[in-house]
Structures are given as C-alpha cells and as structure tokens.
Design a protein around this motif. Structure first.
Motif, PDB file in Angstrom:
ATOM      1  N   UNK A   4       0.833  -1.206   0.000  1.00  0.00           N
ATOM      2  CA  UNK A   4       0.000   0.000   0.000  1.00  0.00           C
ATOM      3  C   UNK A   4       0.867   1.255   0.000  1.00  0.00           C
ATOM      4  N   UNK A   5       1.869   1.275   0.877  1.00  0.00           N
ATOM      5  CA  UNK A   5       2.777   2.424   0.910  1.00  0.00           C
ATOM      6  C   UNK A   5       3.564   2.531  -0.394  1.00  0.00           C
ATOM      7  N   UNK A   6       3.933   1.358  -0.965  1.00  0.00           N
ATOM      8  CA  UNK A   6       4.660   1.366  -2.233  1.00  0.00           C
ATOM      9  C   UNK A   6       3.833   2.025  -3.329  1.00  0.00           C
ATOM     10  N   UNK A   7       2.520   1.732  -3.366  1.00  0.00           N
ATOM     11  CA  UNK A   7       1.664   2.330  -4.392  1.00  0.00           C
ATOM     12  C   UNK A   7       1.599   3.850  -4.242  1.00  0.00           C
ATOM     13  N   UNK A   8       1.566   4.314  -3.002  1.00  0.00           N
ATOM     14  CA  UNK A   8       1.531   5.756  -2.778  1.00  0.00           C
ATOM     15  C   UNK A   8       2.776   6.446  -3.344  1.00  0.00           C
ATOM     16  N   UNK A   9       3.937   5.832  -3.106  1.00  0.00           N
ATOM     17  CA  UNK A   9       5.181   6.438  -3.606  1.00  0.00           C
ATOM     18  C   UNK A   9       5.250   6.382  -5.132  1.00  0.00           C
ATOM     19  N   UNK A  10       4.732   5.312  -5.729  1.00  0.00           N
ATOM     20  CA  UNK A  10       4.716   5.250  -7.193  1.00  0.00           C
ATOM     21  C   UNK A  10       3.778   6.316  -7.761  1.00  0.00           C
ATOM     22  N   UNK A  11       2.664   6.504  -7.113  1.00  0.00           N
ATOM     23  CA  UNK A  11       1.741   7.545  -7.563  1.00  0.00           C
ATOM     24  C   UNK A  11       2.394   8.922  -7.464  1.00  0.00           C
ATOM     25  N   UNK A  12       3.148   9.161  -6.396  1.00  0.00           N
ATOM     26  CA  UNK A  12       3.869  10.434  -6.257  1.00  0.00           C
ATOM     27  C   UNK A  12       4.878  10.610  -7.387  1.00  0.00           C
ATOM     28  N   UNK A  13       5.595   9.517  -7.701  1.00  0.00           N
ATOM     29  CA  UNK A  13       6.564   9.581  -8.805  1.00  0.00           C
ATOM     30  C   UNK A  13       5.876   9.895 -10.118  1.00  0.00           C
ATOM     31  N   UNK A  14       4.718   9.286 -10.360  1.00  0.00           N
ATOM     32  CA  UNK A  14       3.985   9.543 -11.603  1.00  0.00           C
ATOM     33  C   UNK A  14       3.571  11.005 -11.697  1.00  0.00           C
ATOM     34  N   UNK A  15       3.103  11.561 -10.587  1.00  0.00           N
ATOM     35  CA  UNK A  15       2.700  12.969 -10.610  1.00  0.00           C
ATOM     36  C   UNK A  15       3.890  13.879 -10.895  1.00  0.00           C
ATOM     37  N   UNK A  16       5.023  13.552 -10.292  1.00  0.00           N
ATOM     38  CA  UNK A  16       6.221  14.360 -10.529  1.00  0.00           C
ATOM     39  C   UNK A  16       6.639  14.330 -11.995  1.00  0.00           C
ATOM     40  N   UNK A  17       6.576  13.150 -12.583  1.00  0.00           N
ATOM     41  CA  UNK A  17       6.979  13.022 -13.983  1.00  0.00           C
ATOM     42  C   UNK A  17       5.986  13.692 -14.918  1.00  0.00           C
ATOM     43  N   UNK A  18       4.711  13.681 -14.565  1.00  0.00           N
ATOM     44  CA  UNK A  18       3.721  14.381 -15.381  1.00  0.00           C
ATOM     45  C   UNK A  18       3.972  15.887 -15.357  1.00  0.00           C
TER      46      UNK A  18
END
Length: 690
Positions: A661-675
């Motif tokens: 669950x925490x891993x998904x949150x960090x991946x989502x943060x990375x996706x937002x940063x890259x967008x």
C-alpha cells in the motif's frame, strides 16, 4: 589524325585573352578526346578475369590501372572514366576519390587514406585506430555497396591492396606512375602525350583559333616541343593568352631557349621549360609570391596564406592568385571562399625555384608569418562562437576586418574548407621543428576552433592526431607540463574508444610527466583517470588504490569539491567489489562533503547511492530511512527527476518489506512528478520490470 584526348587536367582552367583573336573558351575545362583509352578501359571492366575463367567467383573488386607521368592527364582520364561508368547507373552507390600522395611528394599514410574514405562514406572511425583496423572498416563498408573507388597518385601496391573491397561488385581505378606489382589481375592503361592534332586543338581552345590558323605548322611544332604533355601545353597556352600580341612562333622560340638542369629527366624537360618560361615572365613581386606558395600546407592556399607568405595585402594576394589560375599555375574551385591548389606536377618545380632564389632565413620568416596569420585566423574563428560581451569577442573586434568572421556560419564554413590545409600546416610545423613555439600555438588554436564549431565528440579523430603532435613537440623540447597534458588527452580518447589498457599506459606516463613538472592538477587527474580505467577493466582493488591516492592529494590541497567527487568514486568501486561497509562510509563522506559545499542536489545523489548500498548489504530499514533523507534533499533542490527516481526506489524497498500500500503511494507520487516535468526521461520501477 588519331582521336586522342585533349586532356584538360592541366594545372588550371584556360587563360583569358583579348584582342582581335577569336575569344577562347573560358568556361570550366571539359574533358574531350582519349576515346581509344576510354574504350579500352570500359572493355576491361566487362572482360572476364582469371577467377571467372577458372570457374570461380571473383573474390575482390576489379582493379584498373591508369599509368602515366604527373601532369599527363591520368587523373582527368580516371575522372572521365568514372563519369561515364556511373552515368548509366552501373555504380549506384557513387564514386569515392582519395589522394594517395601529398603535394610535397610524400606518400599519404594508410591510416589517413582509410580515414578519408570512411569520412566520404559517412562511417564514424574511432580516434587513434591503426591502419589495419581502419582498412578493415573500409572493406566492410564497401562489402554491401556497388561503388567505384578512384585511388589517385598511388606510389605502390602496398598503398592500394589494403583498400581493395572483398566485393566483385565494386570497381577500383588506380592512378599511378608505374605498375602495381603484387596485385593480381590489374588491367593497365598507359597514358602518354597527346597526338599533335589534339595538342593543337588544346592550344586553339585556350588562345583562340586565329593565332593557330595563321601559322598551323608552327603550332604543330610547338605541340611537339611540349611533348604533347597536357600540363606543359596548358602553361604555354596561359603564357600566350596573357600576351595577345605574341604569336605561336614567339612561344615556340622562347620555349626552346629555356635552359633546364641537365639532371632533369628527358621526359620532364618540356614541363620544366614551360614553367621557367612562365615564371621568368612574371613581375618580380608576383614571381616571389608564386615561389613562396611552395610553402603552402598540402599545396592549398587562400588569399590570407599568400598574403602572409609574400608580406603583401590580402587584395594584392587575391589578384596574384587569380592571375596564376589564368596562367595555368594554380587550380581553384571558384567557391565563395576560394581555395587555390598547386598541382602536384608543378610543386617540385616551384619548390626548386624557391630554394634557388630565396635565402633560408627569408623562407623561415615567410613560414613564420604564415603560421602566425593562421593562428590569428583560428583564434578569430573560435572567438566568433563566444557571447557578444565576452572578452574574446572584444579582442576580436580589435582585429583588422579582413581577419574577422561574420556571421559564425562563415567561420564554420572556412574551418570546414580549410581543415585539410590547417591540419597539414600543424604537421609540417611540428615536423620541421624550427618554429616549435608557433607550432604549439597553432595546434592549440586549431583544437579550440574544432571543439567550438564541431564539438569534441565529432572532431575526436582529428583531435587525436593533434594531441599526438603536441606530444611530439613536448618530448623534443623536454616540456613535461605539455607532455602530461597531451598524454592525458590521448589517454582519454583511448579510454573512450575501448583501448583501456593503452589508456592506462598513457595515464601512468602522464603521472610521471606531471610529477616532473610539479603540476598537481595533472598528477591528480592522471591518478583519478587511472582509477577509472582500472574500474572499467573490473580490477576494483587497483581502482580503489588509485582513487585513494588522488583523494589524498585533493584533501592535502584543500580541494573539497574534487574530494567529495572522489569519495563517491571510491564508494562506487567498493560497492562493485562487494565491500559494502567501505562503500557506505565513502558515500556518507561524499554526502557530508557536498553538504559543507552547499551543493544540495549532489548531496541528495550521494545519499541515494548510500541507500542503494544499504539495500545491497541487506539493511532495508536503514536504506528506507536514508532514501527518505535523499528525497527531502531532492525536493529542496527542486530536482524533480531525482526526486521521482528516489520515490520509485522507496516503492521498491517497501514492496520488499511487505508494505504494498505504501509502495503504491510512492509510485503515484513519482507519476505525478513526472507528469509535471514532461521533459523528464522515463524512469521505471524495478519491481514493475520484474
């Protein structure tokens, strides 16, 4: 009268004339005649070879040889043959022409010839590669092509054989003075003088038909006096064209009166007499300018080269060069920035005239003026790429207008056109050895100009040779600082092209030279580069040893930024070697060094590497904590790409710790940063790949 060639491959285009005579043809020279030789050569292309007669498929390209003395029209015949063979589309991949002899009569090294062919093929050649490697690349490049290769002015078979493609669909036309013994299946065609009728036609085309028509017998006698030699006929025609009031008989009489050295071979005497006739008819200043052109590198000159050699103004030099073209002494391409070429058949005669008329001190002074002018042009060529308010541009504004370039594209074009002559000037200056200070300045200016306009990567093959010239001068003059710099530059290029062991040898030699010079920068750089070379070879123990030596020197000098970088390099090689404790210590030291320097992005990267080492060492909780520190630093530094990469690393670590669950949150943060940062490169999660 046989239909032989009126070979217009003489030294230049025809001369202008004026007056009552029929105007001569002043359009660019066109080839005509030599039909018998052309027919024989074309038949040889289709004739069955020894392999075919024996029932075998030909293993290599067919070789046609055009043999004749320099100035006999052999090169023009090769060019016309190539034109006729490619017109029907028989060789769709084109014609590739390379020169195998320099204008000074020296054979071109095989490495330079092969590199020249690769340049024509647009095949990148590694800097510093030897002749065998480059020749192999040439053969490989032509293996899948149907092309025609003209190897002009070959000295012997050893020059030609390594370049022959292993492809029977290619054709090689070699131009030489004599036979190419050792190459099987060569089809020779010997080119002699023109027949009398064709020689007279050449004269008439250059000087107008009227002067030939009024005295045809003398015109024939003049043609025979010239031996039917096209270059000789071109010079005599130029002399006549410059004198509308002179008759053909005047030229014949003056030519017979010319005295030449009895040691000159009989076949070369007509050309020597014709050159003497033209040279002696020149005004003293023009004659001296012509003689000094023997010093032009690679036989190539522009107005600035001639101006510097003769010590005259640029406009006066331009006028003299154009006059020499009309007299048949020079060739030119007629480009916007024209370059003039001294034909190879005339180069020995011009050189002999120079040595006869000028004192050695005057020759050396002329060479020094030419090199100094070339250095200033190169400095202006590089300076034009700097910003408008830079010191280099302010110095450029103080130069005479004739030395400046505007716009920068003009400088780049000049550098492209003059590059062969500039490199030849550097080689000649180093080889002569009497103007080493100017030679070093010339090489340095050329290196900077090439790097500014072409970039170090694109210009690397040329830069490799130039660094080698610096090394030659440094060793001859015992200049350890310059020797260390040249060795470092050569070693870097060796390492970049995969010759890592050779690079190591040079890095060690650079270290010795740097120590002899007391050059701390060179010694530190050599030790650090040696560490990098050992790391590339997988010898991590020696790599860490050399990095450690470089680090000790940097710490002793108080160079904190370099010390932090070296801590990072030590951390990397220790990690590769599996020494995770030492690697972690070094990456922590690197991070601390960057923190003291206030370099937040570098500190974040160092901490991210420390987190990676902790993960390798099986300490995921510590890795998680360190990675979070790095994320916060990357956020403060505004490094979005690094922050996104660290978020993905955190996600991977959390996955391994059993917290998806925490891993998904960090991946989502990375996706937002890259967008938000659309220019960022794609960064993938390791767990996603797995």
């Amino acid at each position: 009268m046989t239909d032989q060639a009126v070979d217009t491959s003489g030294p230049a285009e025809t001369a202008r004339t004026s007056g009552a005579d029929e105007p001569p043809d002043v359009t660019p020279s066109q080839f005509f005649g030599r039909e018998r030789e052309l027919k024989a050569l074309q038949e040889d292309v289709g004739r069955a070879g020894l392999d075919t007669l024996a029932g075998r498929k030909a293993a290599r390209a067919r070789v046609l040889l055009i043999a004749g003395r320099p100035g006999s029209g052999r090169s023009a015949l090769a060019a016309e043959l190539a034109r006729r063979l490619t017109e029907p589309g028989d060789y769709p991949d084109g014609v590739f022409h390379v020169q195998l002899t320099d204008p000074d009569g020296e054979r071109v090294p095989g490495e330079r010839t092969a590199r020249g062919l690769l340049d024509l093929l647009a095949v990148p050649a590694p800097p510093g590669a030897d002749e065998d490697e480059l020749s192999g690349m040439v053969r490989e490049a032509f293996a899948s092509r149907r092309a025609l290769i003209v190897l002009d002015d070959a000295v012997d078979a050893e020059q030609v054989d390594p370049l022959l493609p292993d492809n029977p669909d290619c054709l090689v036309v070699a131009v030489a003075t004599g036979p190419l013994t050792g190459i099987p299946g060569v089809r020779p065609c010997t080119v002699g003088g023109l027949d009398t009728g064709s020689a007279v036609r050449l004269l008439a085309r250059a000087i107008g038909q009227v002067r030939v028509t009024v005295d045809p017998r003398t015109a024939e006698a003049l043609a025979q006096e010239c031996g039917g030699h096209p270059a000789t006929l071109t010079l005599v025609a130029g002399w006549l064209a410059a004198r509308p009031g002179a008759s053909v008989a005047d030229a014949a009489g003056r030519l017979r009166d010319q005295q030449v050295d009895s040691e000159v071979p009989a076949a070369s005497r007509p050309l020597a007499r014709a050159f003497r006739l033209v040279h002696e008819s020149l005004p003293p200043a023009a004659a001296r300018t012509l003689r000094l052109l023997a010093l032009a590198p690679a036989g190539l000159a522009d107005a600035h080269t001639a101006s510097a050699l003769a010590g005259c103004s640029v406009p006066a030099a331009e006028t003299a060069l154009d006059d020499f073209v009309r007299l048949g002494l020079l060739r030119t391409d007629g480009a916007r920035q024209p370059q003039y070429e001294l034909p190879g058949c005339l180069a020995p005669l011009v050189r002999a005239a120079l040595e006869e008329a000028e004192r050695p001190g005057e020759i050396q002074l002329a060479r020094a003026r030419m090199l100094e002018r070339t250095v200033r042009r190169l400095q202006a060529c590089r300076a034009v790429t700097d910003p408008e308010d830079s010191p280099a541009r302010r110095r450029l504004a103080g130069l005479p207008s004739s030395l400046r370039f505007s716009p920068p594209e003009s400088a780049a074009e000049w550098l492209r056109i003059r590059e062969p002559a500039l490199v030849a000037a550097a080689r000649s200056a180093v080889r002569e050895g009497d103007l080493d200070t100017l030679a070093r300045r010339l090489v340095a200016a050329l290196v900077r100009a090439l790097a500014a306009h072409r970039g170090t990567e694109d210009a690397a093959p040329v830069l490799y040779g130039l660094h080698g010239l610096v090394l030659d001068v440094a060793e001859r003059r015992d200049l350890p600082r310059e020797k260390a710099a040249a060795l470092l530059n050569l070693a870097d290029l060796d390492a970049r092209t995969g010759r890592t062991e050779g690079a190591l040898v040079r890095y060690r030699a650079a270290l010795d030279a740097g120590r002899a010079a007391g050059d701390l920068y060179a010694t530190g750089r050599a030790m650090e580069s040696a560490g990098g070379a050992y790391a590339e070879l997988g010898d991590f123990s020696r790599a860490s040893d050399w990095y450690g030596r470089a680090l000790a020197q940097r710490l002793g000098q108080g160079e904190r930024a370099d010390a932090a970088r070296l801590y990072g390099r030590l951390g990397a090689v220790h990690a590769y070697a599996g020494r995770y404790g030492e690697a972690l210590r070094d990456w922590r030291a690197a991070a601390a060094g960057y923190r003291r320097l206030g370099d937040v992005p570098a500190q974040a990267r160092a901490l991210s590497e420390a987190a990676r080492v902790q993960e390798y060492a099986g300490r995921p909780q510590e890795s998680l904590h360190t990675c979070r520190e790095a994320v916060e630093l990357a956020r403060r530094a505004g490094d979005v790409r690094l922050q996104a990469a660290l978020e993905l690393r955190l996600a991977d670590t959390l996955d391994r710790l059993g917290d998806p669950a925490a891993a998904r949150l960090h991946r989502a943060t990375a996706d937002r940063l890259l967008e938000d940062d659309s220019g960022a490169c794609e960064i993938r999660s390791a767990s996603a790949e797995n």
